[in-house]
Design an enzyme around this catalytic site. Structure first.
Site, PDB file in Angstrom:
ATOM      1  N   CYS A  13       0.929  -1.280   0.097  1.00 31.51           N
ATOM      2  CA  CYS A  13      -0.112   0.089   0.188  1.00 31.51           C
ATOM      3  C   CYS A  13       0.834   1.322   0.006  1.00 31.51           C
ATOM      4  O   CYS A  13       0.649   2.320   0.683  1.00 31.51           O
ATOM      5  CB  CYS A  13      -1.036  -0.075   1.223  1.00 31.51           C
ATOM      6  SG  CYS A  13      -2.143  -1.294   0.978  1.00 31.51           S
ATOM      7  N   ALA A  17       0.215   2.710  -5.264  1.00 33.17           N
ATOM      8  CA  ALA A  17      -0.884   1.857  -5.024  1.00 33.17           C
ATOM      9  C   ALA A  17      -1.992   2.770  -4.770  1.00 33.17           C
ATOM     10  O   ALA A  17      -3.357   2.590  -5.165  1.00 33.17           O
ATOM     11  CB  ALA A  17      -0.773   0.760  -3.859  1.00 33.17           C
ATOM     12  N   SER A  37      -1.033  -4.984   3.363  1.00 35.94           N
ATOM     13  CA  SER A  37       0.000  -4.357   3.777  1.00 35.94           C
ATOM     14  C   SER A  37       0.590  -4.768   4.839  1.00 35.94           C
ATOM     15  O   SER A  37      -0.035  -5.473   5.626  1.00 35.94           O
ATOM     16  CB  SER A  37      -0.396  -2.762   4.185  1.00 35.94           C
ATOM     17  OG  SER A  37       0.987  -2.198   4.694  1.00 35.94           O
ATOM     18  N   TYR A  59       0.546 -10.530   3.200  1.00 37.34           N
ATOM     19  CA  TYR A  59       0.351 -10.988   1.839  1.00 37.34           C
ATOM     20  C   TYR A  59       0.036 -12.243   1.563  1.00 37.34           C
ATOM     21  O   TYR A  59      -0.903 -12.520   0.767  1.00 37.34           O
ATOM     22  CB  TYR A  59       1.556 -10.469   0.998  1.00 37.34           C
ATOM     23  CG  TYR A  59       2.097  -9.372   1.058  1.00 37.34           C
ATOM     24  CD1 TYR A  59       1.601  -8.257   1.406  1.00 37.34           C
ATOM     25  CD2 TYR A  59       3.578  -9.248   0.686  1.00 37.34           C
ATOM     26  CE1 TYR A  59       2.085  -6.687   1.490  1.00 37.34           C
ATOM     27  CE2 TYR A  59       4.303  -7.880   0.806  1.00 37.34           C
ATOM     28  CZ  TYR A  59       3.409  -6.619   0.939  1.00 37.34           C
ATOM     29  OH  TYR A  59       4.029  -5.512   1.235  1.00 37.34           O
ATOM     30  N   HIS A  80       9.299  -7.877  -6.628  1.00 35.34           N
ATOM     31  CA  HIS A  80       8.495  -8.201  -7.833  1.00 35.34           C
ATOM     32  C   HIS A  80       8.571  -9.892  -7.964  1.00 35.34           C
ATOM     33  O   HIS A  80       7.476 -10.551  -8.119  1.00 35.34           O
ATOM     34  CB  HIS A  80       8.494  -7.623  -9.087  1.00 35.34           C
ATOM     35  CG  HIS A  80       8.108  -5.800  -9.077  1.00 35.34           C
ATOM     36  ND1 HIS A  80       8.653  -5.052  -9.876  1.00 35.34           N
ATOM     37  CD2 HIS A  80       7.952  -5.183  -7.954  1.00 35.34           C
ATOM     38  CE1 HIS A  80       8.293  -3.722  -9.417  1.00 35.34           C
ATOM     39  NE2 HIS A  80       7.737  -3.973  -8.122  1.00 35.34           N
ATOM     40  N   LYS A  98       6.332  -2.109 -13.044  1.00 32.35           N
ATOM     41  CA  LYS A  98       7.651  -2.343 -13.775  1.00 32.35           C
ATOM     42  C   LYS A  98       8.561  -1.992 -13.175  1.00 32.35           C
ATOM     43  O   LYS A  98       8.561  -1.370 -11.921  1.00 32.35           O
ATOM     44  CB  LYS A  98       7.380  -1.292 -15.033  1.00 32.35           C
ATOM     45  CG  LYS A  98       6.909  -0.063 -14.868  1.00 32.35           C
ATOM     46  CD  LYS A  98       7.135   0.999 -13.737  1.00 32.35           C
ATOM     47  CE  LYS A  98       8.363   1.551 -13.781  1.00 32.35           C
ATOM     48  NZ  LYS A  98       8.555   2.406 -12.621  1.00 32.35           N
ATOM     49  N   ARG A 166      13.857   4.716  -1.753  1.00 32.95           N
ATOM     50  CA  ARG A 166      14.113   3.593  -2.680  1.00 32.95           C
ATOM     51  C   ARG A 166      14.972   3.857  -3.810  1.00 32.95           C
ATOM     52  O   ARG A 166      15.918   2.835  -4.116  1.00 32.95           O
ATOM     53  CB  ARG A 166      12.686   2.862  -2.938  1.00 32.95           C
ATOM     54  CG  ARG A 166      11.771   3.186  -3.708  1.00 32.95           C
ATOM     55  CD  ARG A 166      10.841   2.523  -4.159  1.00 32.95           C
ATOM     56  NE  ARG A 166       9.903   2.980  -5.240  1.00 32.95           N
ATOM     57  CZ  ARG A 166      10.079   3.227  -6.504  1.00 32.95           C
ATOM     58  NH1 ARG A 166      11.237   2.655  -7.070  1.00 32.95           N
ATOM     59  NH2 ARG A 166       9.285   3.925  -7.228  1.00 32.95           N
TER      60      ARG A 166
HETATM   61  N1  LIG Z   1       3.484   2.988 -13.123  1.00 35.82           N
HETATM   62  C1  LIG Z   1       3.805   4.088 -12.546  1.00 35.82           C
HETATM   63  O1  LIG Z   1       3.434   5.180 -12.805  1.00 35.82           O
HETATM   64  C2  LIG Z   1       4.546   3.655 -11.155  1.00 35.82           C
HETATM   65  C3  LIG Z   1       4.962   5.044 -10.536  1.00 35.82           C
HETATM   66  C4  LIG Z   1       5.784   4.876  -9.316  1.00 35.82           C
HETATM   67  C5  LIG Z   1       6.173   3.496  -8.741  1.00 35.82           C
HETATM   68  N2  LIG Z   1       6.004   2.467  -9.695  1.00 35.82           N
HETATM   69  C6  LIG Z   1       6.498   1.204  -9.253  1.00 35.82           C
HETATM   70  O2  LIG Z   1       5.811   0.720  -8.293  1.00 35.82           O
HETATM   71  C7  LIG Z   1       6.512  -0.031  -7.312  1.00 35.82           C
HETATM   72  C8  LIG Z   1       6.449   0.602  -6.070  1.00 35.82           C
HETATM   73  O3  LIG Z   1       6.969   1.993  -5.989  1.00 35.82           O
HETATM   74  P1  LIG Z   1       6.329   2.925  -4.896  1.00 35.82           P
HETATM   75  O4  LIG Z   1       6.920   4.510  -5.144  1.00 35.82           O
HETATM   76  O5  LIG Z   1       4.755   2.933  -4.713  1.00 35.82           O
HETATM   77  O6  LIG Z   1       7.138   2.361  -3.598  1.00 35.82           O
HETATM   78  P2  LIG Z   1       6.817   2.672  -2.076  1.00 35.82           P
HETATM   79  O7  LIG Z   1       5.842   3.884  -1.758  1.00 35.82           O
HETATM   80  O8  LIG Z   1       8.321   2.975  -1.610  1.00 35.82           O
HETATM   81  O9  LIG Z   1       6.569   1.170  -1.392  1.00 35.82           O
HETATM   82  C9  LIG Z   1       5.500   0.495  -2.050  1.00 35.82           C
HETATM   83  C10 LIG Z   1       5.392  -0.520  -0.849  1.00 35.82           C
HETATM   84  O10 LIG Z   1       6.253  -1.586  -0.992  1.00 35.82           O
HETATM   85  C11 LIG Z   1       6.512  -2.189   0.133  1.00 35.82           C
HETATM   86  N3  LIG Z   1       7.844  -1.978   0.820  1.00 35.82           N
HETATM   87  C12 LIG Z   1       8.390  -0.588   0.679  1.00 35.82           C
HETATM   88  N4  LIG Z   1       9.848  -0.605   1.058  1.00 35.82           N
HETATM   89  C13 LIG Z   1      10.018  -2.059   1.309  1.00 35.82           C
HETATM   90  C14 LIG Z   1      11.022  -2.606   1.961  1.00 35.82           C
HETATM   91  N5  LIG Z   1      12.111  -1.946   2.328  1.00 35.82           N
HETATM   92  N6  LIG Z   1      10.771  -4.067   2.250  1.00 35.82           N
HETATM   93  C15 LIG Z   1       9.715  -4.568   1.992  1.00 35.82           C
HETATM   94  N7  LIG Z   1       8.642  -3.943   1.354  1.00 35.82           N
HETATM   95  C16 LIG Z   1       8.820  -2.864   1.238  1.00 35.82           C
HETATM   96  C17 LIG Z   1       5.523  -1.371   1.257  1.00 35.82           C
HETATM   97  O11 LIG Z   1       4.337  -2.315   1.409  1.00 35.82           O
HETATM   98  P3  LIG Z   1       3.421  -2.324   2.456  1.00 35.82           P
HETATM   99  O12 LIG Z   1       2.408  -1.429   2.422  1.00 35.82           O
HETATM  100  O13 LIG Z   1       2.889  -4.001   2.558  1.00 35.82           O
HETATM  101  O14 LIG Z   1       4.421  -2.267   3.851  1.00 35.82           O
HETATM  102  C18 LIG Z   1       5.326  -0.132   0.472  1.00 35.82           C
HETATM  103  O15 LIG Z   1       3.829   0.388   1.001  1.00 35.82           O
HETATM  104  C19 LIG Z   1       7.998   0.038  -7.917  1.00 35.82           C
HETATM  105  O16 LIG Z   1       8.541  -0.998  -8.725  1.00 35.82           O
HETATM  106  C20 LIG Z   1       7.901   1.490  -9.159  1.00 35.82           C
HETATM  107  O17 LIG Z   1       8.739   0.705 -10.273  1.00 35.82           O
HETATM  108  C21 LIG Z   1       5.353   2.658 -10.755  1.00 35.82           C
END
Ligand SMILES: NC(=O)c1ccc[n+]([C@@H]2O[C@H](COP(=O)([O-])OP(=O)(O)OC[C@H]3O[C@@H](n4cnc5c(N)ncnc54)[C@H](OP(=O)(O)O)[C@@H]3O)[C@@H](O)[C@H]2O)c1
Length: 324
Positions: A13, A17, A37, A59, A80, A98, A166
């Site tokens: 989340c 998301a 989450s 999960y 992923h 991605k 990240r």
């Molecule tokens: N399509 C698009 O436009 C787009 C835009 C941005 C990102 N993305 C992709 O989406 C993915 C997530 O990006 P985001 O920016 O949303 O990331 P984020 O906000 O940092 O993290 C997403 C979720 O991943 C889990 N997580 C984060 N850090 C973690 C860690 N150190 N260890 C284990 N789980 C962790 C957490 O889930 P929980 O809630 O379970 O704790 C967190 O809520 C990436 O692969 C990125 O390439 C795509």
């Protein structure tokens, strides 16, 4: 499954998301069945905000829910692989953010399991489904302006150095290439196919990730793509496609809902594609259609494209000596 609403689950989340769940609400054929989450409070808040039927603090419970058709994986790059396999083992269809994996070996294994278990799998390369991009693709495929001579595309953001972010964290697959450089690379591959030659250079930062990356793809003797990504420098994030009889510019930011300017001689026209959402609804609608039709992969973003993409990203990483 025809005409039945597709029941979605969201795994992780975080930031993306939220946008995805917001757009999912606008898709008539979708319902947000459950979210998970690792953090219970985050799961509860997210679930309430987007009206999910159920929420979990792990999960495993999500993938075990029999009332979910497809799971959107929204965790950082390096998770992923593990999270997609978890879903596929439980025969849940997957839309994975991605890059699909961080190496071709991972992506091959993910595809193998999807095929073995006869489950739908797609990489969430949302640009492919956006109206402005489909317009550009149709123009190019029609050959109205002849063949492509060159593509130039960039994606640069300025993110302050922070080891907690990240993007700067090697353990989470940080760097510009896999996170945003993937969009210019995708564009070149999608419009020109697999390149014959790949050259690249990068600035490797303190945390041993690419802070920026410059890539040149040669598709044949005459046609090249020049692609750039950066997490240190904001750029216009536009794509310029030079053709024999025109130039098409996908205005910044080209990877998200945008406009397109076509210049032919001294005439130019800008085409607008107003979108009232973030733009994730288009990929959601596509996945729903695929699932309703019983397809095991997308006809717009098939698994072969994800393999080509990760193979190219792997080669670029070799050129810039970047290992995860
Ligand atoms: N399509 C698009 O436009 C787009 C835009 C941005 C990102 N993305 C992709 O989406 C993915 C997530 O990006 P985001 O920016 O949303 O990331 P984020 O906000 O940092 O993290 C997403 C979720 O991943 C889990 N997580 C984060 N850090 C973690 C860690 N150190 N260890 C284990 N789980 C962790 C957490 O889930 P929980 O809630 O379970 O704790 C967190 O809520 C990436 O692969 C990125 O390439 C795509």
């Amino acid at each position: 499954m025809k005409s039945k609403k597709i029941r979605w689950g969201i795994l992780g989340c975080g930031r993306i998301a939220h946008k995805f769940a917001s757009d999912l609400r606008t898709v008539d054929s979708a319902v947000l069945q459950a979210v998970a989450s690792k953090d219970e409070n985050r799961a509860n808040t997210f679930s309430e905000t987007y009206n999910a039927t159920t929420c979990y603090d792990n999960y495993q419970a999500l993938v075990s829910n029999p009332e979910i058709d497809v799971i959107y994986i929204a965790t950082p790059h390096t998770f992923h692989f593990e999270h997609t396999l978890l879903c596929l083992k439980h025969k849940k269809a997957v839309l994975c953010e991605k890059p699909m994996g961080i190496s071709i070996a991972q992506v091959q294994q993910m595809i193998h399991l999807a095929e073995q278990n006869e489950v739908f799998l797609m990489e969430a390369l949302w640009t492919a489904f956006l109206p402005h991009y489909q317009f550009v693709k149709e123009l190019i495929v029609s050959k109205k302006y002849g063949e492509i001579l060159e593509i130039k595309a960039d994606f640069g953001i300025n993110v302050a150095f922070d080891t907690e972010n990240r993007l700067y964290n090697k353990e989470l697959g940080g760097g510009s290439l896999l996170d945003i450089g993937i969009y210019p690379i995708f564009l070149a591959l999608d419009l020109l196919g697999v390149p014959k030659e790949i050259s690249a250079k990068a600035t490797i930062g303190k945390t041993v990730i690419d802070e920026d990356c410059e890539v040149e793809l040669k598709h044949n003797n005459k046609v090249a793509s020049k692609l750039f990504s950066s997490i240190k420098k904001k750029t216009t994030t536009e794509a310029i496609i030079k053709l024999e009889r025109a130039e098409i510019v996908i205005n910044g930011r080209f990877h998200e809902p945008s406009s397109v300017t076509v210049t032919e001689g001294n005439k130019y026209e800008t085409f607008n594609f107003p979108v009232e959402t973030f733009g994730y609804n288009f990929e959601i609608e596509h996945v729903n259609k695929m699932l309703q039709q019983g397809n095991k992969e997308s006809d717009i973003m098939p698994l072969s494209k994800s393999l080509e993409l990760i193979a190219t990203l792997d080669t670029i990483r070799k050129r810039i000596n970047l290992e995860y």
